[in-house]
Design a protein around this motif. Structure first.
Motif, short mmCIF file in Angstrom:
data_model
loop_
_atom_site.label_atom_id
_atom_site.label_comp_id
_atom_site.label_asym_id
_atom_site.label_seq_id
_atom_site.Cartn_x
_atom_site.Cartn_y
_atom_site.Cartn_z
N GLN A 1 0.74 -1.37 0.28
CA GLN A 1 -0.03 -0.01 -0.31
C GLN A 1 0.63 1.08 -0.19
N ALA A 2 2.41 1.67 0.83
CA ALA A 2 2.35 2.04 1.30
C ALA A 2 3.72 2.90 -0.18
N VAL A 3 4.58 1.24 -1.12
CA VAL A 3 5.39 2.10 -2.18
C VAL A 3 4.91 1.35 -3.20
N ILE A 4 4.29 0.98 -3.15
CA ILE A 4 3.81 -0.38 -4.51
C ILE A 4 2.62 0.44 -5.90
N GLN A 5 1.78 0.68 -4.81
CA GLN A 5 0.56 1.05 -5.38
C GLN A 5 1.17 2.64 -5.49
N PRO A 6 2.14 3.56 -5.01
CA PRO A 6 2.22 4.66 -5.38
C PRO A 6 3.00 4.57 -6.91
N VAL A 7 4.01 4.04 -6.79
CA VAL A 7 4.38 3.40 -8.43
C VAL A 7 3.93 2.69 -9.31
N ARG A 8 3.14 1.89 -8.70
CA ARG A 8 2.13 1.71 -10.13
C ARG A 8 2.13 2.92 -10.36
N GLN A 9 0.88 3.03 -9.86
CA GLN A 9 -0.03 4.93 -10.48
C GLN A 9 0.41 5.98 -10.77
N ILE A 10 1.57 6.50 -10.74
CA ILE A 10 3.30 6.81 -10.99
C ILE A 10 3.95 5.89 -12.34
N SER A 11 3.76 5.46 -12.77
CA SER A 11 3.88 4.36 -13.51
C SER A 11 3.37 4.10 -14.88
N GLY A 12 1.42 4.33 -14.43
CA GLY A 12 0.12 4.86 -15.11
C GLY A 12 0.37 5.74 -15.50
N LEU A 13 0.96 7.06 -15.00
CA LEU A 13 0.77 8.47 -15.50
C LEU A 13 1.49 8.56 -16.48
N LEU A 14 2.89 7.95 -15.77
CA LEU A 14 4.20 8.35 -17.42
C LEU A 14 3.02 7.84 -18.68
N THR A 15 3.05 6.55 -18.46
CA THR A 15 2.85 5.88 -19.48
C THR A 15 1.42 6.44 -20.02
N THR A 16 0.40 6.85 -19.46
CA THR A 16 -0.32 7.86 -20.72
C THR A 16 0.01 9.15 -20.68
N LEU A 17 0.97 9.65 -20.14
CA LEU A 17 1.74 10.96 -20.60
C LEU A 17 2.85 10.81 -21.97
N THR A 18 3.71 9.26 -21.71
CA THR A 18 3.98 8.89 -23.15
C THR A 18 3.11 9.02 -23.58
N GLU A 19 2.63 8.32 -23.96
CA GLU A 19 1.12 8.16 -25.02
C GLU A 19 1.09 9.26 -26.13
N PHE A 20 0.24 10.12 -24.54
CA PHE A 20 0.03 10.96 -25.06
C PHE A 20 0.79 12.02 -26.06
N LEU A 21 2.30 12.28 -25.35
CA LEU A 21 3.44 13.29 -26.56
C LEU A 21 3.30 11.74 -27.69
N SER A 22 3.14 11.17 -27.13
CA SER A 22 3.83 9.79 -28.58
C SER A 22 2.41 10.03 -29.84
N GLY A 23 1.53 10.68 -29.21
CA GLY A 23 -0.03 11.00 -29.90
C GLY A 23 0.24 12.57 -30.84
N MET A 24 0.85 13.22 -29.85
CA MET A 24 1.17 14.35 -30.27
C MET A 24 2.09 14.48 -31.16
N LYS A 25 2.67 14.21 -31.55
CA LYS A 25 4.35 13.51 -32.60
C LYS A 25 4.12 13.17 -33.88
N LYS A 26 2.87 12.60 -33.64
CA LYS A 26 2.83 11.76 -35.31
C LYS A 26 1.39 12.75 -35.69
#
Length: 104
Positions: free
Chosen positions: A79-104
């Motif tokens: 609860q203290a470490v893994i879930q926040p890391v997964r949330q940050i990873s999800g946000l980074l993945t979403t941000l990366t997909e958004f940026l890659s979508g903007m580059k196209k």
């Protein structure tokens, strides 16, 4: 007819069954004596087994306490470490997909 058989023969005829009966009683007494010794030995073994079981139960209780503590620690780490890391990873993945979508 009984007057013609000497008394020594009667004593022998009666003595043999009595001797066998006495021998059987003696053997039963020896078996009883041996059985008593075996039961006393078994009692000692059972007492030792009972002590061992008590010690094993104490060890098992300690192990269960350790496992429950470890399980609680793992859940807290999750609860203290893994879930926040997964949330940050999800946000980074979403941000990366958004940026890659903007580059196209």
């Amino acid at each position: 007819m009984f007057d013609t058989i000497p008394s020594i023969y009667w004593m022998i005829l009666m003595g043999i069954p009595v001797a066998f009966f006495t021998f059987i009683l003696y053997q039963l007494g020896m078996v009883t004596k041996d059985t008593r010794g075996v039961v006393q030995g078994s009692t000692k073994i059972i007492e030792e087994a009972n002590k061992t079981l008590i010690k094993t139960n104490v060890i098992l209780d300690d192990v269960q306490a350790m496992v429950s503590t470890t399980k609680g620690t793992v859940e807290e780490v999750n609860q203290a470490v893994i879930q926040p890391v997964r949330q940050i990873s999800g946000l980074l993945t979403t941000l990366t997909e958004f940026l890659s979508g903007m580059k196209k």
